[in-house]
Design a protein around this motif. Structure first.
Motif, short mmCIF file in Angstrom:
data_model
loop_
_atom_site.label_atom_id
_atom_site.label_comp_id
_atom_site.label_asym_id
_atom_site.label_seq_id
_atom_site.Cartn_x
_atom_site.Cartn_y
_atom_site.Cartn_z
N UNK A 3 -36.43 31.04 -1.05
CA UNK A 3 -37.87 31.21 -0.86
C UNK A 3 -38.46 30.08 -0.04
N UNK A 4 -37.95 28.87 -0.21
CA UNK A 4 -38.52 27.71 0.47
C UNK A 4 -37.96 27.50 1.87
N UNK A 5 -36.66 27.73 2.07
CA UNK A 5 -36.05 27.36 3.37
C UNK A 5 -34.92 28.29 3.76
N UNK A 6 -35.08 29.58 3.60
CA UNK A 6 -34.02 30.52 3.96
C UNK A 6 -33.71 30.49 5.45
N UNK A 7 -34.77 30.33 6.27
CA UNK A 7 -34.56 30.38 7.72
C UNK A 7 -33.77 29.17 8.22
N UNK A 8 -33.91 28.03 7.54
CA UNK A 8 -33.14 26.85 7.93
C UNK A 8 -31.65 27.06 7.70
N UNK A 9 -31.32 27.61 6.54
CA UNK A 9 -29.91 27.86 6.25
C UNK A 9 -29.36 29.03 7.06
N UNK A 10 -30.22 29.94 7.48
CA UNK A 10 -29.77 31.00 8.38
C UNK A 10 -29.34 30.41 9.72
N UNK A 11 -30.15 29.52 10.26
CA UNK A 11 -29.78 28.84 11.51
C UNK A 11 -28.52 28.00 11.33
N UNK A 14 -29.96 16.16 -0.95
CA UNK A 14 -30.18 17.31 -1.82
C UNK A 14 -28.97 17.51 -2.72
N UNK A 15 -28.02 18.34 -2.28
CA UNK A 15 -26.85 18.63 -3.10
C UNK A 15 -25.76 19.24 -2.24
N UNK A 16 -24.52 18.82 -2.46
CA UNK A 16 -23.40 19.42 -1.73
C UNK A 16 -23.17 20.86 -2.15
N UNK A 17 -23.47 21.18 -3.41
CA UNK A 17 -23.34 22.57 -3.87
C UNK A 17 -24.35 23.47 -3.15
N UNK A 18 -25.54 22.94 -2.92
CA UNK A 18 -26.55 23.72 -2.20
C UNK A 18 -26.08 23.99 -0.77
N UNK A 19 -25.55 22.97 -0.11
CA UNK A 19 -25.08 23.17 1.27
C UNK A 19 -23.95 24.19 1.33
N UNK A 20 -22.92 24.00 0.50
CA UNK A 20 -21.77 24.90 0.54
C UNK A 20 -22.14 26.30 0.09
N UNK A 21 -23.06 26.41 -0.89
CA UNK A 21 -23.48 27.73 -1.34
C UNK A 21 -24.23 28.49 -0.27
N UNK A 22 -25.13 27.80 0.43
CA UNK A 22 -25.89 28.47 1.49
C UNK A 22 -25.00 28.81 2.69
N UNK A 81 -27.96 28.12 -11.63
CA UNK A 81 -28.86 26.99 -11.84
C UNK A 81 -30.27 27.47 -12.16
N UNK A 82 -31.06 26.56 -12.73
CA UNK A 82 -32.42 26.89 -13.10
C UNK A 82 -33.40 25.98 -12.36
N UNK A 83 -34.65 26.39 -12.34
CA UNK A 83 -35.69 25.59 -11.72
C UNK A 83 -35.65 25.65 -10.21
N UNK A 126 -30.92 29.53 -6.65
CA UNK A 126 -30.74 30.09 -5.31
C UNK A 126 -31.97 30.83 -4.82
N UNK A 127 -32.70 31.48 -5.72
CA UNK A 127 -33.91 32.21 -5.31
C UNK A 127 -34.99 31.25 -4.83
N UNK A 128 -35.15 30.12 -5.52
CA UNK A 128 -36.13 29.14 -5.11
C UNK A 128 -35.76 28.49 -3.77
N UNK A 129 -34.47 28.27 -3.57
CA UNK A 129 -34.01 27.68 -2.32
C UNK A 129 -34.26 28.65 -1.16
#
Length: 431
Positions: A147-155, A265-273, A136-138, A142-145
């Motif tokens: 950068x903004x909220x990596x710690x949330x998806x880590x938890x 947001x997006x189900x792809x974002x959730x499943x990808x993270x 994806x772009x913009x 995944x890099x933008x996601x």
């Protein structure tokens, strides 16, 4: 004024005023029209009863009864409800597939590696959805996601991985009955978290539906005890029960986060993270806790096939669950998953020669009734109260605005106009 026949009429001025308290028109001079006014009064009272806000209606009668008065059966049993039921039971079948393959691995091949099985599932999620995010772009890249909220998806990844591990680990310390009962703790956890964080509000019918589903679980557990299916270890029941409760609470947190992400947001974002962090965390935990068990596995094509079926069922469960949660809610999905143990039992009758009991059929019917009751009326959120809502969703702001519009634009009935025209004399102003 004079008509064609030469008869003179004197128009008596009639003024109308809107009573703000009840929205009824009243005349300054109403002598001679008592009968017509009484009919008009009854007509406007009936109209007012149908336009009262829902908050006033529910204060005088039960919400559970008013739901059946307000909605017809064809409005309750909709195509969307049928889709929810079918997809929910498909999730139960997938969970049944994971349970049967795990039982085959443990009983027939002495393989007990729950973290390895979860690791394969996370790898599939990573290869499918994390790569999709990378393309994806913009801001959705995944890099933008990260950068903004990596710690949330880590938890979130830690929560999801440990929830799966603790519930499976509990089978080594407590019985199947305890796990089936305590695992239902995820339902009140989900409802509480949804109420606080997602601002979800429930009606009485939702609580009744949940109670009916839990009653069906009780019937299922009773059938297990009567048929002697109360399997599992009892080496440390207290530890096993605590693991189940913690795992259920973590499941609740993970599912609420999933509901928020897929709807906003997006189900792809959730499943990808989840796939990326789940692969990392489960791989580390696998290397620490299960490396000896993995080394003991006697790899045959049957073992490989069972691992593959388990991983595919888990992958389908994660993928389809996000779709159904977006359609309904995390609570509704977990209510549908209560039938998973029953599907496992029905397969176990043929595969593992489990004893059948009529109570299992009763439990299935009761759970399905509760599930239909819960989904018959949609929940609503406080954030969406000012937006247009469909049937079954409370919308105080829109209802108030609609009532105001009806008060401002009152249609004068023909009977009242005829009454005003009947006030004629042979002389007076305007002759």
């Amino acid at each position: 004024m004079e008509d064609k026949r030469g008869i003179k009429y004197s128009a008596v001025p009639v003024s109308f005023d809107v009573n703000k308290s009840n929205g009824l028109p009243k005349t300054s001079e109403n002598s001679g029209c008592i009968h017509e006014s009484s009919l008009l009064q009854k007509r406007m009272e009936l109209q007012e009863q149908t336009t009262l806000p829902s908050a006033q209606r529910t204060s005088s009668e039960s919400s559970f009864l008013s739901m059946f008065r307000k909605y017809k059966l064809k409005e309750v049993f909709t195509w969307n409800l049928l889709q929810t039921i079918v997809l929910g039971q498909w999730l139960s079948v997938l969970i049944c597939g994971t349970a049967v393959t795990s039982q085959y691995l443990a009983q027939s091949f002495s393989v007990n590696t729950p973290m390895l099985q979860s690791f394969i599932n996370y790898v599939l999620l990573f290869l499918t959805y994390t790569f999709a995010l990378a393309l994806r772009k913009g801001n959705e890249n995944i890099l933008q996601i990260l950068k903004a909220k990596w710690w949330k998806y880590l938890l979130l990844g830690i929560t999801d991985v440990e929830a799966n591990y603790m519930v499976v680990k509990a089978y080594q310390f407590t019985t199947l009955t305890s796990i089936q009962l305590l695992d239902c703790f995820v339902i009140p956890v989900l409802m509480g978290l949804s109420w606080y964080f997602l601002k979800t509000r429930y009606r009485i019918v939702h609580y009744v539906g949940v109670g009916v589903c839990l009653l069906g679980v009780g019937a299922m557990v009773g059938a297990d005890v009567l048929s002697g299916r109360d399997q599992g270890s009892s080496s440390d029941v207290l530890l096993g029960d605590c693991l189940v409760l913690i795992g259920a609470a973590l499941y609740g947190v993970s599912n609420v986060c999933q509901e928020y992400t897929v709807k906003n947001l997006s189900r792809v974002e959730f499943l990808g993270m989840v796939g990326m962090f789940g692969t990392l965390l489960s791989g580390i935990q696998l290397a620490i806790l299960e490396h000896r068990e993995v080394a003991k596995i006697n790899w045959t094509w049957q073992v490989g096939l069972l691992f593959a079926v388990y991983a595919l069922c888990m992958f389908g469960l994660y993928s389809f669950m996000s779709i159904i949660i977006k359609m309904t809610s995390a609570t509704a999905v977990n209510l549908s998953l209560l039938t998973a143990d029953l599907f496992s039992l029905f397969l176990g009758i043929f595969l593992f020669h489990c004893q059948f009991s009529v109570l299992y059929v009763v439990a299935l019917v009761v759970i399905m009734i509760g599930f239909v009751m819960y989904n018959s009326v949609p929940t609503y959120t406080l954030a969406a109260a000012s937006e247009p809502a469909g049937p079954g969703i409370d919308n105080p702001a829109s209802e108030t605005e609609e009532d105001n519009k009806q008060e401002m634009a009152i249609e004068i009935p023909p009977a009242l106009m005829d009454t005003a025209a009947a006030q004629v004399t042979t002389d007076g102003p305007g002759t």
